[in-house]
Design an enzyme around this catalytic site. Structure first.
Site, short mmCIF file in Angstrom:
data_model
loop_
_atom_site.label_atom_id
_atom_site.label_comp_id
_atom_site.label_asym_id
_atom_site.label_seq_id
_atom_site.Cartn_x
_atom_site.Cartn_y
_atom_site.Cartn_z
N SER A 269 0.81 -1.21 0.00
CA SER A 269 0.00 0.00 0.00
C SER A 269 0.85 1.27 0.00
O SER A 269 1.69 1.43 -0.86
CB SER A 269 -0.95 -0.06 1.19
OG SER A 269 -2.10 0.64 0.88
N HIS A 410 -7.93 -5.56 0.35
CA HIS A 410 -6.69 -4.81 0.50
C HIS A 410 -5.96 -5.30 1.76
O HIS A 410 -6.35 -4.96 2.88
CB HIS A 410 -7.06 -3.33 0.64
CG HIS A 410 -5.90 -2.41 0.71
ND1 HIS A 410 -5.14 -2.12 -0.39
CD2 HIS A 410 -5.37 -1.70 1.74
CE1 HIS A 410 -4.19 -1.27 -0.03
NE2 HIS A 410 -4.31 -1.00 1.26
C1 GCU Z 1 -5.38 4.71 1.98
C2 GCU Z 1 -4.83 5.52 0.84
C3 GCU Z 1 -4.03 4.65 -0.13
C4 GCU Z 1 -3.01 3.83 0.62
C5 GCU Z 1 -3.68 3.06 1.73
C6 GCU Z 1 -2.72 2.27 2.63
O1 GCU Z 1 -6.40 3.86 1.50
O2 GCU Z 1 -5.90 6.16 0.19
O3 GCU Z 1 -3.37 5.47 -1.07
O4 GCU Z 1 -2.33 2.98 -0.28
O5 GCU Z 1 -4.36 3.96 2.57
O6 GCU Z 1 -1.57 2.63 2.77
O7 GCU Z 1 -3.21 1.32 3.24
#
Ligand code: GCU
Length: 429
Positions: A269, A410
């Site tokens: 992420s 995710h």
């Molecule tokens: C949020 C953000 C993302 C990121 C994510 C994370 O959702 O919008 O850009 O990748 O956090 O780091 O879990």
């Protein structure tokens, strides 16, 4: 005839509106002034450095300078970790005698069994524990390594009680933290994200550091490398974390048990965004795995699905520089897209890892990014992305530009690690 035309027209329209990108991604093989890149030398001499400075100017801000002085102190060594399978140590990486300067604590775990040949690694199974650890490795055996950036502290990756807790600011997401301070409740809380023992079983070493050792993930940070070097107006946190990866690599290339030519970097992420940036900027990184890194990382800024430049710069202003915010409503005006960042890794392999329910990170757009980076990999003598279409779930495209999409949300899981290890077996022998 009219009906056919209407039908045809609506199909074309549908195809366009379904596209995960709003505009074609800029050609990495065209210089900013429009000149085509016609030789490998021109790519490495002119275009790649041009992209390096443009990514710093328009998006991530300038990378902190390389420290004049880097010291490594091996603090704690446990030779019988994982029931004798591995040796664990913690290394303090520091940049100055100034006690306020940030320090990185790098967790390094190396197998105790002799290094495997590539063919042996290919037949390994994750999590079976079936490896026969008959002989102990010679003291100078060298292993390929996965270096991962972690969110909440090295101690969250392991259940043992010997790994140090972070000293400085931690996120409220760290289990049990009070007033941004770590305590014992967080220990072992992210074990499921990692597959360290399986990585060791498959013949790889493992290292990790806490991102907050370099820079707190906090728009109002008062500690970290940006504060210490007075870079807050010119450097974003993603660049600071990527810089931290390079400092960990500074150490790893000196460790006699690590193969300096086979260092893979992994991040999930926001830390996947940092991993990709590190891979693009630091040639010592042999393989880069940004997992579900999404906007600002593996997804196109010209994306039509999930997070936009507008959303990310509003919610996480400290990740980028101020210039990037000017493109919130007009990402099409950026002189590059993330395919150019991937192209900067060429010919070193890059694996994009997506999850079907993680539409926020635009999995289809990520595939377009790889497709539009691929010409540079051909150009530098490789195969690029060996697929024309997104694969079905759980199918690993294991070419030099790799991709898979697994079912689910995710997150980073042991299933993801199985893909990472299979891919590394193929691409990092
Ligand atoms: C949020 C953000 C993302 C990121 C994510 C994370 O959702 O919008 O850009 O990748 O956090 O780091 O879990």
């Amino acid at each position: 005839l009219l009906c056919w035309l209407v039908l045809l027209g609506s199909c074309c329209f549908a195809a366009e509106t379904n596209s995960p990108i709003s505009a074609p991604l800029p050609n990495p093989l065209t210089m900013r002034n429009g000149t085509p890149v016609t030789s490998k030398e021109q790519w490495f001499h002119d275009r790649r450095p041009e992209l390096k400075s443009m990514f710093q100017f328009f998006m991530y801000g300038s990378m902190p300078p390389n420290p004049g002085q880097t010291n490594f102190v091996v603090e704690r060594v446990y030779k019988n970790f994982f029931d004798g399978k591995a040796t664990k140590k913690e290394v303090t990486i520091s940049f100055s005698s100034d006690t306020n300067s940030p320090k990185i604590t790098l967790l390094v775990i190396t197998p105790n069994h002799p290094p495997k040949k590539a063919s042996q690694r290919l037949s390994g199974n994750i999590g079976t524990g079936s490896e026969q650890l008959i002989a102990r490795a010679p003291h100078d055996a060298r292993y390929p390594i996965f270096l991962g950036i972690n969110f909440n502290g090295n101690d969250t990756l392991l259940t043992d009680t010997t790994t140090a807790l972070p000293n400085g600011w931690v996120s409220k997401n760290r289990r049990g933290s009070v007033n941004h301070e770590a305590n014992e409740k967080g220990r072992g809380s992210q074990v499921d994200m990692w597959a360290i023992e399986q990585t060791i079983d498959r013949g790889y070493a493992f290292a990790s550091f806490y991102c907050g050792d370099v820079e707190p993930d906090d728009p109002n940070a008062t500690t970290g490398i940006r504060t210490w070097l007075n870079l807050k107006n010119e450097t974003g946190a993603l660049a600071a974390w990527a810089w931290g990866v390079s400092r960990a690599v500074d150490y790893l290339v000196t460790d006699r048990n690590i193969d300096p030519k086979r260092i893979a970097v992994v991040g999930h992420s926001r830390l996947g965004k940092a991993a990709l940036l590190a891979g693009a900027f630091d040639d010592r990184i042999a393989l880069t795995i940004p997992l579900q890194a999404g906007c600002g990382g593996s997804a196109p800024s010209r994306g039509t699905i999930g997070e936009s430049v507008k959303a990310i710069t509003k919610e996480f202003p400290h990740w980028f520089n101020d210039e990037f915010k000017k493109y919130a409503d007009q990402p099409e005006a950026l002189p590059f897209d993330q395919n150019c960042l991937v192209a900067m890794c060429a010919p070193r392999p890059v694996l994009f890892a997506a999850a079907a329910e993680d539409t926020w990170a635009n999995p289809a757009g990520q595939f377009e990014v790889l497709r539009a980076a691929s010409p540079v990999f051909f150009f530098t003598g490789g195969e690029g992305l060996a697929a024309k279409q997104m694969p079905e779930t759980n199918h690993l495209i294991s070419s030099q530009l790799g991709y898979y999409i697994r079912p689910g949300k995710h997150s980073m899981t042991k299933d993801d690690w199985k893909f990472f290890l299979d891919y590394a077996d193929k691409q990092m022998r």
